[in-house]
Enzyme design. Structure first.
Site, PDB file in Angstrom:
ATOM      1  NE  ARG A 188      -3.704  -2.300  -0.194  1.00  0.00           N
ATOM      2  CZ  ARG A 188      -3.428  -3.404  -0.896  1.00  0.00           C
ATOM      3  NH1 ARG A 188      -2.307  -3.494  -1.607  1.00  0.00           N
ATOM      4  NH2 ARG A 188      -4.260  -4.421  -0.914  1.00  0.00           N
TER       5      ARG A 188
ATOM      6  CB  SER B  54      -9.506  -1.632   3.617  1.00  0.00           C
ATOM      7  OG  SER B  54     -10.016  -2.774   2.954  1.00  0.00           O
TER       8      SER B  54
ATOM      9  CD  GLU C  68      -5.543  -0.023   2.820  1.00  0.00           C
ATOM     10  OE1 GLU C  68      -6.262  -0.196   1.811  1.00  0.00           O
ATOM     11  OE2 GLU C  68      -5.065  -0.966   3.480  1.00  0.00           O
TER      12      GLU C  68
END
Length: 302
Positions: free
Chosen positions: A178, A228, A298
């Protein structure tokens, strides 16, 4: 005249064709449907426009915030007292040569994956249900169901903050979980070339349909969210930890831990950024206290 006002005047004078918006409501540009006004936003449609915007910003001493489709962004209720450059919606062309696909940073990943399927190219099925743009997806190395963009990116064309063109190969992109070399906001992504493989269009379509069905069954696609909320803890799943703590369905104002998937915080109607942040804090504190695991965001904050 402050630096943003000066930049606005320079852009209006020297780049009159650019889509330039003052006090633009950010709730219109985020999948959360949350956020106050951005003081100034530019939406370039070509590489030349993007370079011109960056050069003007550098001259004015303004540091822009780069955004894609706003699908991983939580913006303050007070808005953003700065300058944003949004690439999604422009620069969305696609070309294919053999097993190589080249696309502009503004194209949505869902459209890019569909274009690959039509051409009989496999490797992007995982991206079909990701609601972001290619540029935003590269920035955070977006992924799902075992696939990540870093696995298929060959080169990325970008601009420095001074408006100079640069091409980075896979190694230069520094893809990790990520994140990437673009996560710090030093480069504005213009486009990328992806290395895919030949496949059967019908089989690719079937794989995409199967993944779409899994998303519909497990994710709260009927309510605004930013995907998410938390990064996956090493060796664990954020949703399982949150569910174990009995937080599924927990709400603060209009923000709620999804009753369908505890890894998502959703806007069930009228949620503010403050609602979401208070709920995030409660979830993190509870999970840390009851499981010993510290959840990391995130979702990106602005």
């Amino acid at each position: 005249m402050d630096s943003i006002s000066y930049l606005k005047a320079r852009l209006q004078e020297n780049c009159p064709q650019i889509d330039l918006r003052a006090e633009e409501p950010m709730r219109r540009h985020t999948s959360f449907r949350i956020g106050g006004p951005a003081r100034l936003m530019a939406l370039p449609k070509t590489a030349a426009e993007a370079a011109g915007v960056l050069r003007a910003a550098a001259e004015a001493g303004v540091t822009p915030f780069f955004m894609g489709n706003g699908s991983n962004l939580l913006v303050s209720d007070q808005g953003y007292d700065g300058f944003l450059i949004k690439m999604a919606g422009g620069m969305d062309d696609v070309t294919v040569q053999g097993e190589m696909m080249t696309a502009g940073s503004g194209i949505l990943l869902s459209r890019l994956a569909r274009a690959a399927q039509v051409e009989g190219l496999t490797g992007l099925e995982f991206a079909h249900g990701i609601p972001g743009s290619l540029g935003g997806g590269i920035t955070m190395n977006a992924g799902a169901y075992g696939g990540e963009l870093g696995q298929v990116i060959k080169t990325v064309i970008c601009l420095t903050r001074q408006g100079d063109a640069l091409t980075l190969d896979t190694e230069g992109c520094r893809f990790a979980y990520r994140e990437s070399a673009f996560s710090g906001g030093d480069y504005l992504i213009l486009g990328a070339t992806l290395r895919l493989e030949r496949g059967d269009p019908d089989a690719i379509e079937a794989r995409m349909a199967a993944l779409a069905q899994r998303r519909r069954e497990k994710q709260p696609q009927d309510l605004p969210s930013a995907g998410s909320t938390f990064r996956r803890p090493e060796g664990q799943f954020a949703a399982a930890l949150i569910d174990r703590c009995g937080l599924k369905g927990r709400a603060v104002g209009g923000a709620q831990v999804s009753e369908k998937h505890a890894g998502f915080i959703v806007n069930r109607g009228g949620a503010t950024c403050d609602d979401v942040l208070r709920l995030i804090d409660e979830v993190r504190e509870t999970v840390l206290r009851e499981t010993g695991t510290e959840l990391e965001l995130e979702v990106k904050r602005l």
